[in-house]
Design a protein around this motif. Structure first.
Motif, short mmCIF file in Angstrom:
data_model
loop_
_atom_site.label_atom_id
_atom_site.label_comp_id
_atom_site.label_asym_id
_atom_site.label_seq_id
_atom_site.Cartn_x
_atom_site.Cartn_y
_atom_site.Cartn_z
N ILE A 127 -156.54 -23.41 44.23
CA ILE A 127 -155.68 -22.55 44.85
C ILE A 127 -155.06 -21.92 43.61
O ILE A 127 -154.32 -22.74 43.05
CB ILE A 127 -155.02 -22.77 46.13
N HIS A 128 -155.12 -20.57 43.61
CA HIS A 128 -154.30 -19.97 42.67
C HIS A 128 -153.08 -18.99 43.07
O HIS A 128 -153.64 -18.59 44.09
CB HIS A 128 -155.29 -19.16 41.37
N THR A 129 -152.33 -18.75 42.50
CA THR A 129 -151.33 -17.80 42.81
C THR A 129 -151.46 -16.50 41.81
O THR A 129 -151.34 -16.71 40.47
CB THR A 129 -149.72 -18.26 43.01
N SER A 130 -151.58 -15.37 42.20
CA SER A 130 -151.52 -14.31 41.32
C SER A 130 -150.66 -13.17 42.03
O SER A 130 -150.24 -13.34 43.13
CB SER A 130 -153.05 -13.84 41.17
N ALA A 131 -150.64 -11.93 41.16
CA ALA A 131 -149.92 -10.73 42.02
C ALA A 131 -150.46 -9.53 41.51
O ALA A 131 -151.18 -9.33 40.53
CB ALA A 131 -148.40 -11.14 41.35
N GLN A 190 -152.33 -15.77 47.13
CA GLN A 190 -152.58 -17.45 47.09
C GLN A 190 -153.78 -17.56 47.66
O GLN A 190 -154.17 -17.45 48.78
CB GLN A 190 -151.54 -18.06 47.84
N ARG A 191 -155.00 -18.05 46.85
CA ARG A 191 -156.25 -18.14 47.28
C ARG A 191 -157.14 -18.71 46.42
O ARG A 191 -156.63 -18.90 45.14
CB ARG A 191 -156.82 -16.77 47.68
N VAL A 192 -158.27 -19.14 46.50
CA VAL A 192 -159.30 -19.81 45.52
C VAL A 192 -159.87 -18.37 45.02
O VAL A 192 -160.82 -17.92 45.73
CB VAL A 192 -160.15 -20.80 46.22
N PRO A 193 -159.67 -18.32 43.74
CA PRO A 193 -160.55 -16.93 43.24
C PRO A 193 -162.02 -17.16 43.05
O PRO A 193 -162.35 -18.47 42.93
CB PRO A 193 -159.75 -16.97 41.70
N VAL A 224 -149.70 -10.90 37.31
CA VAL A 224 -149.83 -12.23 36.91
C VAL A 224 -151.17 -12.68 37.07
O VAL A 224 -151.26 -12.34 38.56
CB VAL A 224 -148.61 -13.17 36.81
N GLY A 225 -151.68 -13.51 36.61
CA GLY A 225 -153.12 -14.13 37.13
C GLY A 225 -154.35 -13.74 36.44
O GLY A 225 -155.39 -14.05 37.06
N GLY A 226 -154.11 -12.64 35.52
CA GLY A 226 -155.49 -12.39 34.84
C GLY A 226 -156.58 -11.64 35.68
O GLY A 226 -155.90 -10.74 36.19
#
Length: 356
Positions: free
Chosen positions: A192-196, A181-184, A115-117
């Motif tokens: 801050i976005h959460t991706s995986a 968790q970071r600023v892409p 997730v997170g594109g």
């Protein structure tokens, strides 16, 4: 336990004698087998020898306590030997725990952006870099099997093999869901976005461990390709193998040779089917152990990489032992984290053994 230790000590001594015999030297395969067996039991035999010495030191110190002039020194020696005995007894219990038969194998890893594109795919690329740096620090070899990259340098999916002593024993704890968790870099507003990303870890099994029926396979060839025209091959050297009974598909396009791609794809397919069969057997056991370090399932979230807080948290650990410095971890410094997971696994297995 001590009867088993005595037998192992005798076995080790017999192996050493056999390795010194002329007929063993003249047979490289036999010597290699005996050497491997010897090295496997050497740590527990050495610990047991130290344990026997600690027991002898305790007995000597007890005798010295009868001498008034030596009593104080004897008490110190007794306390030191007793501490060593207790430490070695615990160490021996860990060494005698059942070994994972796959620990000595090479490892096949697969990373997929979740997730997170695009950010999830960039994170997958960061994970691959992390494992590459860790492998390099261990002197292990990495071989990319298949990679699907994005225009921005992310990775949709990648399969690779890591070859080296103890590779699977260390990296098997990496299987599962990894969250970041970071600023892409693609974020202009500073949020801050959460991706995986997900990581799969398989032991590389050989044909002697698991045989494939060629009638169950559908093998296709195609031209390899990559993002932006990278890795493009004008010949159909890439291989796709489908295992018809299960629908499992493996692709390999990194090698220039169709034969090498087919051989590598067969290795990975064999490993996937072997792992699926092992998992089926484990699930069939009613009293299956629920390990505190998790089941290793891909969908299970095992770790969070929090860049704003400069922290990596492994959710299978507890207390102060679960947080690690992110800059060290993301640059391949995985040993402290993996050591903590190994210790947690050993503690849980010792408890299970004691309750049995």
């Amino acid at each position: 336990m001590f009867e088993k230790l005595k037998l192992l000590k005798n076995q080790y001594e017999e192996l050493q004698k056999s390795m010194e015999m002329p007929e063993t030297y003249s047979d490289p395969a036999l010597y290699a087998r005996l050497d491997r067996e010897s090295r496997e039991i050497a740590p527990v035999v050495e610990a047991y020898s130290q344990y026997e010495r600690a027991c002898a030191d305790m007995d000597s110190a007890l005798q010295l306590m009868n001498d008034a002039e030596m009593r104080e020194l004897a008490q110190e020696e007794y306390a030191e030997a007793k501490g060593a005995k207790e430490r070695l007894e615990q160490e021996i219990k860990i060494l005698l725990l059942p070994k994972d038969p796959n620990d000595s194998k090479n490892v096949i890893m697969e990373i997929r952006g979740g997730v997170g594109g695009e950010e999830g795919m960039l994170f997958a690329a960061d994970l691959f870099r992390m494992y590459s740096m860790y492998a390099e620090s261990k002197g292990w070899k990495i071989d990319i099997v298949n990679i699907n990259e994005t225009e921005l340098g992310g990775i949709k999916e990648i399969s690779f093999v890591i070859e080296g002593e103890g590779a699977y024993s260390r990296l098997k704890f990496e299987a599962g869901g990894h969250r970041v968790q970071r600023v892409p870099v693609t974020e202009s507003g500073g949020r801050i976005h959460t991706s995986a990303a997900t990581v799969a870890v398989l032991p590389q099994v050989e044909e002697v461990d698991f045989k494939l029926d060629m009638n169950d396979l559908k093998i296709d060839t195609y031209r390899s390709s990559g993002a932006g025209g990278q890795h493009v091959n004008k010949t159909e050297s890439a291989i796709r193998i489908t295992h018809l009974p299960t629908g499992t598909v493996v692709e390999c396009q990194d090698e220039r040779s169709q034969y090498k791609n087919k051989d590598r794809a067969m290795q990975i397919l064999r490993s996937k089917l072997y792992e699926a069969e092992q998992e089926k057997q484990r699930s069939a056991v009613a009293a299956e152990r629920k390990s505190q370090i998790g089941s290793g399932d891909r969908s299970e979230r095992i770790r969070t990489y929090n860049f704003p807080q400069n922290r990596v948290t492994d959710h299978r650990l507890s207390g102060d032992n679960k947080n690690f410095n992110i800059s060290s971890i993301i640059n391949g410094g995985l040993d402290p984290l993996i050591d903590a997971l190994v210790t947690a696994d050993q503690a849980e297995r010792l408890q299970t053994q004691a309750e049995a």
